[in-house]
Design an enzyme around this catalytic site. Structure first.
Site, PDB file in Angstrom:
ATOM      1  N   ILE A   6     -19.463 -15.276  -6.265  1.00  0.00           N
ATOM      2  CA  ILE A   6     -20.924 -15.804  -5.678  1.00  0.00           C
ATOM      3  C   ILE A   6     -21.360 -15.525  -4.284  1.00  0.00           C
ATOM      4  O   ILE A   6     -22.346 -15.288  -3.957  1.00  0.00           O
ATOM      5  CB  ILE A   6     -20.798 -17.587  -6.293  1.00  0.00           C
ATOM      6  CG1 ILE A   6     -20.777 -17.804  -7.407  1.00  0.00           C
ATOM      7  CG2 ILE A   6     -22.041 -18.191  -5.736  1.00  0.00           C
ATOM      8  CD1 ILE A   6     -20.448 -19.308  -8.047  1.00  0.00           C
TER       9      ILE A   6
ATOM     10  N   ALA B  14     -16.763 -21.264   0.504  1.00  0.00           N
ATOM     11  CA  ALA B  14     -15.228 -20.994   0.081  1.00  0.00           C
ATOM     12  C   ALA B  14     -14.696 -21.968  -0.590  1.00  0.00           C
ATOM     13  O   ALA B  14     -15.019 -23.289  -0.496  1.00  0.00           O
ATOM     14  CB  ALA B  14     -14.656 -20.822   1.564  1.00  0.00           C
TER      15      ALA B  14
ATOM     16  N   GLN C 185     -13.808 -32.656 -14.822  1.00  0.00           N
ATOM     17  CA  GLN C 185     -13.421 -31.605 -15.721  1.00  0.00           C
ATOM     18  C   GLN C 185     -11.952 -31.952 -16.122  1.00  0.00           C
ATOM     19  O   GLN C 185     -11.116 -31.852 -15.140  1.00  0.00           O
ATOM     20  CB  GLN C 185     -13.829 -30.098 -15.230  1.00  0.00           C
ATOM     21  CG  GLN C 185     -13.029 -29.152 -15.954  1.00  0.00           C
ATOM     22  CD  GLN C 185     -13.304 -28.970 -17.472  1.00  0.00           C
ATOM     23  OE1 GLN C 185     -14.541 -29.131 -17.852  1.00  0.00           O
ATOM     24  NE2 GLN C 185     -12.352 -28.812 -18.485  1.00  0.00           N
TER      25      GLN C 185
ATOM     26  N   TYR D 226     -10.442 -30.488  -8.021  1.00  0.00           N
ATOM     27  CA  TYR D 226     -11.427 -29.784  -7.637  1.00  0.00           C
ATOM     28  C   TYR D 226     -12.706 -30.612  -7.848  1.00  0.00           C
ATOM     29  O   TYR D 226     -13.667 -30.415  -7.240  1.00  0.00           O
ATOM     30  CB  TYR D 226     -11.536 -28.638  -8.803  1.00  0.00           C
ATOM     31  CG  TYR D 226     -12.546 -27.587  -8.596  1.00  0.00           C
ATOM     32  CD1 TYR D 226     -12.339 -26.350  -7.768  1.00  0.00           C
ATOM     33  CD2 TYR D 226     -13.608 -27.630  -9.391  1.00  0.00           C
ATOM     34  CE1 TYR D 226     -13.410 -25.575  -7.543  1.00  0.00           C
ATOM     35  CE2 TYR D 226     -14.684 -26.412  -9.207  1.00  0.00           C
ATOM     36  CZ  TYR D 226     -14.614 -25.634  -8.532  1.00  0.00           C
ATOM     37  OH  TYR D 226     -15.708 -24.576  -8.390  1.00  0.00           O
TER      38      TYR D 226
ATOM     39  N   GLY E 136     -22.919 -24.060 -12.438  1.00  0.00           N
ATOM     40  CA  GLY E 136     -21.946 -24.220 -13.736  1.00  0.00           C
ATOM     41  C   GLY E 136     -21.026 -23.244 -13.887  1.00  0.00           C
ATOM     42  O   GLY E 136     -20.415 -22.733 -12.710  1.00  0.00           O
TER      43      GLY E 136
END
Ligand code: CAA
Length: 247
Positions: free
Chosen positions: A14, A89, A147, A153, A184
């Site tokens: 990204i 990052a 998640q 995370y 996403g």
């Protein structure tokens, strides 16, 4: 003189797309990279330059305050002050919580969340003094909804938006905006690392029926860095193919 934009994690999937988007918008772009990835950073810089896409690179371990300080003073002495900061990052160390080790928790929290403090702290006062700045924190859909396998995370990414909302209030009267972009599942090395079966399971849950591309995230980041985006601050924007919807 072109404004200077630093993208941490600027040689990742990204991050690279964000560098290119901002370069296209006339910024002088610096791709920050993790010191052990120097070879990859230099090769990428050469390859892009050969294709007419010039950007600078800067080494720094953003999980360390001292290293971040050194990285910013290096950029300032070479090029000038940083007007745009994209905190991109990030790493994953996925593990169910019952098996997660302290080093997996700490690595993700320090690289994905402490880094936002470490780097932003070096540049925000200057932005306020000059009366203009753009800060965009790259969070994740998994910070919004949690998640399985990502307590570390998800915590770090949710923290990123808490940071955005608080800092946005502190700097709003000084021409500095702070926003969050929450991608996403985007097709990069990070999502590839999940393995084919898990990837297919996840894709089946995405209403759009596919992962996103880095460009689709970068486009939104570019808009938030525009002069005309001056009234947008403290906001979170989702780029997730419909995987999670909120308002
Ligand atoms: N929900 C509920 N149960 C689940 C589950 C889910 N989503 N996924 C797995 N399970 C279950 C399995 O069916 C299995 O059940 P049984 O024990 O009853 O057979 C059990 O959990 C497996 O548990 P383990 O502790 O043995 O887990 P594992 O070692 O097999 O793997 C994992 C766990 C590494 C977390 C793996 O499930 C995985 O990789 N999941 C994907 C995590 C993910 O989405 N990561 C995103 C990476 S990309 C990214 O982060 C970018 C971004 O911003 C989106």
């Amino acid at each position: 003189m072109a404004r200077i934009a630093l993208v941490t994690g600027g040689i990742g999937g990204i991050g690279t797309a964000i560098c290119e988007e901002l370069r296209g918008r006339g910024f002088k772009v610096v791709a920050g990279y993790y010191p052990p990835e120097q070879e990859q950073a230099e090769e990428g810089q050469k390859k892009h330059a050969a294709e007419g896409r010039e950007y600078e690179i800067a080494s720094g371990d953003v999980s360390s305050f001292e290293d971040s300080q050194k990285m910013i003073s290096d950029i300032e002495s070479r090029l000038g002050p940083v007007d745009v900061l994209i905190n991109c990052a990030g790493i994953t160390r996925d593990k169910t919580f019952k098996k997660m080790e302290p080093n997996q928790w700490k690595a993700v929290l320090s690289t994905n969340l402490d880094s936002i403090f470490n780097v932003t702290r070096q540049v925000v006062n200057g932005m306020m003094e000059r009366g203009w700045g753009r800060i965009v924190n790259i969070s994740s859909v998994n910070g919004q909804r949690g998640q399985f396998g990502q307590t570390n995370y998800s915590a770090a990414k949710a923290g990123a938006h808490g940071f955005t909302m608080a800092l946005a209030q502190e700097v709003v009267r000084k021409g500095v905006t702070v926003n969050t972009v929450s991608p996403g599942y985007i097709a990069t090395e990070m999502t590839e690392a999940m393995g084919e079966e898990v990837q297919q399971q996840i894709i089946s849950e995405i209403p759009m029926g596919r992962m996103g591309t880095p460009d689709e995230v970068a486009y939104l980041v570019g808009i938030l860095c525009d002069d005309r985006a001056c009234y947008i601050t403290g906001a979170n924007y989702e780029v997730n193919g419909g995987l999670f919807m909120s308002f």
